[in-house]
Scaffold this active site. Structure first.
Site, PDB file in Angstrom:
ATOM      1  N   ARG A  19      31.528  16.552  85.690  1.00 28.47           N
ATOM      2  CA  ARG A  19      30.789  15.307  85.480  1.00 28.47           C
ATOM      3  C   ARG A  19      31.591  14.135  86.020  1.00 28.47           C
ATOM      4  O   ARG A  19      32.806  14.068  85.843  1.00 28.47           O
ATOM      5  CB  ARG A  19      30.517  15.112  83.988  1.00 28.47           C
ATOM      6  CG  ARG A  19      29.409  14.121  83.691  1.00 28.47           C
ATOM      7  CD  ARG A  19      29.062  14.092  82.212  1.00 28.47           C
ATOM      8  NE  ARG A  19      28.655  15.391  81.682  1.00 28.47           N
ATOM      9  CZ  ARG A  19      28.086  15.567  80.506  1.00 28.47           C
ATOM     10  NH1 ARG A  19      27.860  14.529  79.725  1.00 28.47           N
ATOM     11  NH2 ARG A  19      27.748  16.769  80.088  1.00 28.47           N
ATOM     12  N   SER A 106      23.256  14.788  81.451  1.00 36.40           N
ATOM     13  CA  SER A 106      22.765  14.806  80.088  1.00 36.40           C
ATOM     14  C   SER A 106      22.424  13.401  79.589  1.00 36.40           C
ATOM     15  O   SER A 106      21.509  12.765  80.086  1.00 36.40           O
ATOM     16  CB  SER A 106      23.777  15.504  79.181  1.00 36.40           C
ATOM     17  OG  SER A 106      23.288  15.653  77.882  1.00 36.40           O
ATOM     18  N   HIS A 107      23.227  12.890  78.636  1.00 37.19           N
ATOM     19  CA  HIS A 107      22.941  11.608  78.002  1.00 37.19           C
ATOM     20  C   HIS A 107      23.661  10.442  78.663  1.00 37.19           C
ATOM     21  O   HIS A 107      23.471   9.299  78.262  1.00 37.19           O
ATOM     22  CB  HIS A 107      23.359  11.668  76.531  1.00 37.19           C
ATOM     23  CG  HIS A 107      24.828  11.899  76.348  1.00 37.19           C
ATOM     24  ND1 HIS A 107      25.390  13.155  76.431  1.00 37.19           N
ATOM     25  CD2 HIS A 107      25.857  11.044  76.109  1.00 37.19           C
ATOM     26  CE1 HIS A 107      26.685  13.062  76.242  1.00 37.19           C
ATOM     27  NE2 HIS A 107      27.005  11.789  76.048  1.00 37.19           N
ATOM     28  N   LYS A 116      26.264  21.779  85.174  1.00 37.92           N
ATOM     29  CA  LYS A 116      26.486  22.778  84.144  1.00 37.92           C
ATOM     30  C   LYS A 116      26.287  24.143  84.789  1.00 37.92           C
ATOM     31  O   LYS A 116      25.236  24.402  85.385  1.00 37.92           O
ATOM     32  CB  LYS A 116      25.518  22.598  82.977  1.00 37.92           C
ATOM     33  CG  LYS A 116      25.706  21.294  82.205  1.00 37.92           C
ATOM     34  CD  LYS A 116      24.719  21.181  81.057  1.00 37.92           C
ATOM     35  CE  LYS A 116      24.929  19.890  80.264  1.00 37.92           C
ATOM     36  NZ  LYS A 116      23.958  19.771  79.139  1.00 37.92           N
ATOM     37  N   ASP A 244      17.347  14.402  74.640  1.00 40.00           N
ATOM     38  CA  ASP A 244      18.272  13.751  75.554  1.00 40.00           C
ATOM     39  C   ASP A 244      17.789  13.966  76.994  1.00 40.00           C
ATOM     40  O   ASP A 244      16.717  14.537  77.222  1.00 40.00           O
ATOM     41  CB  ASP A 244      19.707  14.217  75.333  1.00 40.00           C
ATOM     42  CG  ASP A 244      19.927  15.690  75.634  1.00 40.00           C
ATOM     43  OD1 ASP A 244      18.941  16.411  75.883  1.00 40.00           O
ATOM     44  OD2 ASP A 244      21.093  16.128  75.628  1.00 40.00           O
ATOM     45  N   ASP A 246      18.495  15.850  79.638  1.00 40.18           N
ATOM     46  CA  ASP A 246      18.193  17.167  80.201  1.00 40.18           C
ATOM     47  C   ASP A 246      17.487  18.070  79.205  1.00 40.18           C
ATOM     48  O   ASP A 246      17.285  19.257  79.471  1.00 40.18           O
ATOM     49  CB  ASP A 246      19.462  17.832  80.733  1.00 40.18           C
ATOM     50  CG  ASP A 246      20.536  18.044  79.681  1.00 40.18           C
ATOM     51  OD1 ASP A 246      20.541  17.304  78.678  1.00 40.18           O
ATOM     52  OD2 ASP A 246      21.387  18.936  79.855  1.00 40.18           O
ATOM     53  N   ASP A 248      18.197  19.516  76.436  1.00 41.74           N
ATOM     54  CA  ASP A 248      18.787  20.650  75.725  1.00 41.74           C
ATOM     55  C   ASP A 248      19.116  20.298  74.281  1.00 41.74           C
ATOM     56  O   ASP A 248      19.462  21.177  73.496  1.00 41.74           O
ATOM     57  CB  ASP A 248      20.021  21.200  76.450  1.00 41.74           C
ATOM     58  CG  ASP A 248      21.168  20.204  76.562  1.00 41.74           C
ATOM     59  OD1 ASP A 248      20.959  19.005  76.280  1.00 41.74           O
ATOM     60  OD2 ASP A 248      22.275  20.621  76.952  1.00 41.74           O
ATOM     61  N   ARG A 249      18.993  19.007  73.919  1.00 39.96           N
ATOM     62  CA  ARG A 249      19.201  18.590  72.528  1.00 39.96           C
ATOM     63  C   ARG A 249      17.921  17.966  71.985  1.00 39.96           C
ATOM     64  O   ARG A 249      17.211  17.265  72.707  1.00 39.96           O
ATOM     65  CB  ARG A 249      20.333  17.580  72.413  1.00 39.96           C
ATOM     66  CG  ARG A 249      21.707  18.169  72.590  1.00 39.96           C
ATOM     67  CD  ARG A 249      22.777  17.157  72.242  1.00 39.96           C
ATOM     68  NE  ARG A 249      22.734  15.991  73.098  1.00 39.96           N
ATOM     69  CZ  ARG A 249      23.291  14.820  72.805  1.00 39.96           C
ATOM     70  NH1 ARG A 249      23.903  14.655  71.641  1.00 39.96           N
ATOM     71  NH2 ARG A 249      23.227  13.821  73.645  1.00 39.96           N
ATOM     72  N   HIS A 331      22.875  20.369  69.250  1.00 40.72           N
ATOM     73  CA  HIS A 331      22.773  21.555  70.097  1.00 40.72           C
ATOM     74  C   HIS A 331      22.520  22.744  69.190  1.00 40.72           C
ATOM     75  O   HIS A 331      23.256  22.963  68.212  1.00 40.72           O
ATOM     76  CB  HIS A 331      24.073  21.779  70.876  1.00 40.72           C
ATOM     77  CG  HIS A 331      24.229  20.895  72.069  1.00 40.72           C
ATOM     78  ND1 HIS A 331      23.513  21.062  73.228  1.00 40.72           N
ATOM     79  CD2 HIS A 331      25.039  19.837  72.293  1.00 40.72           C
ATOM     80  CE1 HIS A 331      23.867  20.153  74.120  1.00 40.72           C
ATOM     81  NE2 HIS A 331      24.794  19.384  73.571  1.00 40.72           N
TER      82      HIS A 331
END
Length: 455
Positions: A19, A106-107, A116, A244, A246, A248-249, A331
Site C-alpha cells: 500500500r 480499502s478505507h 492484496k 468500507d 473494497d 470486505d468489512r 473483518h
C-alpha cells in the site's frame, strides 16, 4: 517512477499487503514489476493462473492492467475480473483454484492504492509467505520475460459470487426486512444489489466513485456512520449496513440508528455457528470484547485468541480447523468461504438472525453487548516503544497480567477492565483499545493512558 529502494519498499510492503501513495511510491511500473515478481514465485511453486481485480479508485484500472501484464510476462495465465470487491476476488481464487491480486487501498483516501495478494484457494500472502521475497525481487534487476507468455482473459464472476453467498447463508423470507445500506461510493454499490436483490434495499451512496465525494469509506471512524444512522431512522429500516471501500468489512446499526459493536456481531455469528456445529472452534483477535470468548465457552465451543491481522487469523483458522473468526475492526472470516473475510457474508448472517425472530435488532443484540469499549484510538508518537513502556510503568501496581501476543495487553487487578496498546502494521501509529464494565471506567482509563502515550 515509484522507487524500489529498500527503505521505500519497507514503507510500501506491509505485514500483509502492499500500500502506498499513487505517483510517489506506487505507479504502473511498480505494479508491473510486482506482478512479474509474484508470478515468478507462483510459477516456481507450480501455480499456473492468477485472477486480478480492482476497486473503483481512479488509479486502479491502470495499476491492475500493469500488474496483469507483468504476471503474464512470466508465463502465468491472467483472469481479469475488472471491478470487484475484495471478497469477490477471494471467491474467484477459491472456486477457480487460482492465485489472486486485488487492487485497493480499502478505507484509505483516494490518493492511496495497494495490492492484496493470495494464493490458490484464497490462502493469504504475508511477509512470511511471499511479500518479503517480492520485496527482494523488486530490489534486484527486473526479471527476464518467460519464453512463453501467459494468456489474458476477461471474466465476470459477480453472478456466481452472488448465488454462492445466497446459498451459503439463506435469509428466511417469513419476515420482510427493510435494509438501509451505505456503500460509501465503494464496491458494495456493485455487490450489494447483486447479493441482496430480493430484499427491500434503501441505497445510500451507491455510485462507484473512488474520490469518495460524500465521506471516507472507513466505517470504523464514527463520523463516517453519521449519514447511515440518520438514513436508517428516516427510512424506517430494520437495520443499517455500512461497508468500507473494497466491501470486505461490514458495520451494522440498529433500527434506532445506534451502532452495533463488531464484537457483538462476532458473538452473534459465533452463536449461530455453534448452533449449527456444536463444539466448533471460533477465532477472535485480542481486541475483541470479552463477550466473544464468554459466549463461545457458554455455548460449548472453543475460543482461540489471536493477534490482529487477516493473514494471522486465516492461518490460525486453517491450522485449527476453526469455522469462524471475527475481529473488532469488522473483518469476519468463514471456513465455508475459503477461510476468507467477507462483509456480505457477515451481513447475511445478521439479516438471517433478524429474520428468524420478531424482535428488533437492538433487542436481539443486547445479550452480546456486555461491556463498554473505547473503540480504537490512534496516536502518532515519535517513539512507540518508549510510550508503551510509560504506560506499563504507570500501571504496574494495578496490573494482574500482561501478555505480548500483539503489542501489550494489560488486564487490571480487581476488575474486568483491560486495555491493549500496539503499533499499527500499516501506518505509523500507536493504537489503544480499552474495555471495562462501565462507560465511566472506560473514559477514565482512556484519559489516563492517552496522557501517557502522548506525553
Amino acid at each position: 517512477m515509484a522507487a524500489t529502494e529498500p527503505d521505500v519498499l519497507d514503507k510500501v510492503i506491509k505485514a500483509y499487503d502492499i500500500r502506498g501513495v499513487v505517483g510517489e511510491t506506487i505507479d504502473a511500473d511498480f505494479t508491473r514489476r510486482a506482478g512479474a515478481a509474484f508470478a515468478h514465485i507462483l510459477r516456481r511453486e507450480g501455480e499456473t493462473a492468477i485472477a486480478v481485480g480492482h476497486d473503483m479508485r481512479p488509479s486502479s484500472p491502470e495499476l491492475a492492467a500493469a500488474f496483469a501484464e507483468g504476471a503474464a510476462s512470466q508465463g502465468l495465465d491472467v483472469i481479469e475480473l475488472g471491478l470487484t470487491s475484495t471478497d469477490e476476488l477471494y471467491f474467484a481464487a477459491g472456486t477457480l483454484a487460482c492465485a489472486g491480486a486485488m487492487f485497493t487501498a480499502s478505507h484509505n483516501p483516494a490518493q492511496y492504492n495497494g495490492i492484496k495478494l493470495c494464493r490458490a484457494g484464497a490462502t493469504p500472502v504475508s511477509t512470511d509467505t511471499g511479500l518479503a521475497e517480492i520485496k527482494q525481487l523488486l530490489v534486484d534487476a527486473p526479471l527476464e520475460p518467460a519464453a512463453e507468455q501467459g494468456s489474458v482473459e476477461k471474466r465476470n464472476v459477480l453472478p456466481d459470487y452472488a448465488a454462492f453467498l445466497r446459498q451459503l447463508v439463506p435469509v428466511p423470507a417469513n419476515r420482510a426486512l427493510t435494509v438501509a445500506v451505505d456503500a460509501a461510493n465503494g464496491m458494495a454499490g456493485l455487490t450489494v444489489p447483486a447479493v441482496l436483490a430480493d430484499m427491500d434495499i434503501r441505497p445510500l451512496y451507491f455510485e462507484l466513485d473512488g474520490t469518495f465525494p460524500n465521506h471516507e469509506a472507513n466505517p470504523l471512524d464514527p463520523k463516517n456512520l453519521e449519514d447511515l444512522r440518520r438514513f436508517t431512522v428516516e427510512q424506517g429500516a430494520d437495520i443499517g449496513l455500512a461497508f468500507d471501500g473494497d466491501a470486505d468489512r461490514c458495520f451494522v446499526v440498529d433500527e434506532r440508528g445506534e451502532p452495533v459493536s463488531p464484537s457483538a456481531i462476532t458473538a452473534l455469528i459465533a452463536a449461530r455457528t455453534l448452533e449449527r456445529e456444536p463444539g466448533a472452534t471460533i477465532i477472535h483477535n485480542l481486541i475483541t470484547s470479552r463477550a466473544v470468548p464468554e459466549t463461545v465457552e457458554e455455548l460449548g465451543g472453543t475460543a482461540v485468541r489471536t493477534r490482529v491481522g487477516h493473514s494471522y487469523i486465516k492461518a490460525e483458522m486453517a491450522s485449527r480447523g476453526a469455522l469462524f473468526g471475527g475481529e473488532h475492526s469488522a473483518h469476519y472470516y468463514f471456513a465455508d468461504f475459503f477461510n476468507a473475510d467477507s462483509g456480505l457474508v457477515a451481513a447475511l448472517h445478521v439479516l438471517a438472525a433478524l429474520a428468524e425472530q420478531d424482535a428488533p435488532l437492538s433487542e436481539l443484540m443486547a445479550q452480546f453487548e456486555r461491556y463498554e469499549a473505547s473503540g480504537e484510538i490512534n496516536s502518532e508518537v515519535s517513539d512507540q516503544a518508549a510510550a508503551t513502556q510509560r504506560v506499563l510503568d504507570a500501571f504496574a501496581d494495578r496490573t494482574a497480567q500482561v501478555d505480548r501476543l500483539d503489542g501489550v495487553t494489560v488486564t487490571l487487578r480487581d476488575s474486568k477492565a483491560w486495555f491493549n496498546v500496539r503499533a499499527s502494521n500499516t501506518e505509523p501509529l500507536l493504537r489503544l483499545n480499552v474495555e471495562a464494565p462501565t462507560r465511566a471506567e472506560v473514559d477514565e482509563l482512556v484519559r489516563e493512558i492517552l496522557g501517557l502515550i502522548r506525553a
